[in-house]
Design a protein around this motif. Sequence first.
Motif, short mmCIF file in Angstrom:
data_model
loop_
_atom_site.label_atom_id
_atom_site.label_comp_id
_atom_site.label_asym_id
_atom_site.label_seq_id
_atom_site.Cartn_x
_atom_site.Cartn_y
_atom_site.Cartn_z
N GLN A 102 3.50 -10.00 3.79
CA GLN A 102 3.56 -8.95 4.79
C GLN A 102 2.39 -7.98 4.64
OE1 GLN A 102 6.08 -8.59 7.31
NE2 GLN A 102 6.45 -10.69 6.66
N VAL B 255 7.85 -13.01 3.05
CA VAL B 255 7.86 -11.58 2.72
C VAL B 255 6.70 -11.20 1.79
CG1 VAL B 255 9.45 -11.90 0.78
CG2 VAL B 255 9.31 -9.67 1.90
N ASN C 254 5.33 -5.90 -1.68
CA ASN C 254 6.17 -6.87 -0.98
C ASN C 254 7.20 -7.49 -1.90
OD1 ASN C 254 4.61 -6.35 1.30
ND2 ASN C 254 3.36 -8.18 1.08
#
Length: 208
Positions: free
Chosen positions: A138, A135, A201
């Motif tokens: 991203q 994550v 993020n």
Amino acid sequence: MKVAIINYGMGNLGSVRRSFEEVGAEVVIANHPSTLYEVNRIVLPGVGAFPEGMSHLTKGGWVVALQETVLQQKKPLLGICLGMQMLADVGDEGVETAGLGFIAGTVKRIDQLGCDQRVPHMGWNEVHYQAADHVLFQHIPDSSDFYFVHSFAFKTRNSEDLLATTQYGSSLSAVVAKDNIFGCQFHPEKSSKAGRQLLKNFMAYAAC
């Protein structure tokens, strides 16, 4: 969402605060450990030496608060530069010093880790992902440039805790993570568009 930036006397609070505000965070400068219980996520910045940083955290009562809020309550934590290094078990900077022990590993001077370049490592450098689907990465292309200033680096004990590296005479840890705990050796607040996206993020993870 409310973000606490820990003020333990060794962080560049202004630039970190502005960067989080730019990505929509409600930022609180935490001057007392009790603040950590009132926020959604926590940032541990830092510039300087590992032993002094841990001394400040311990004397200020931050260690117990971090253990309770991060390890027990599972609030997301982001360590930046020295803040990342202090997530380790041990720092070897002049004198061996116990760290927070949140992510297994040791912190050593980069020339002890195979770096044959000038110390400190200072300036823009590419970051290469070990876990591109994480994550934190991203919307940030692999090999994006981030801004580094450091003489020591985090050597993780477990390979799965190493999310990204940078090449500077040898392969050095750039991003580490375990569960809700993240650390970046570079300064996202000084890393332009890619740095701002990483902070976004981190916020997105906390919202999951």
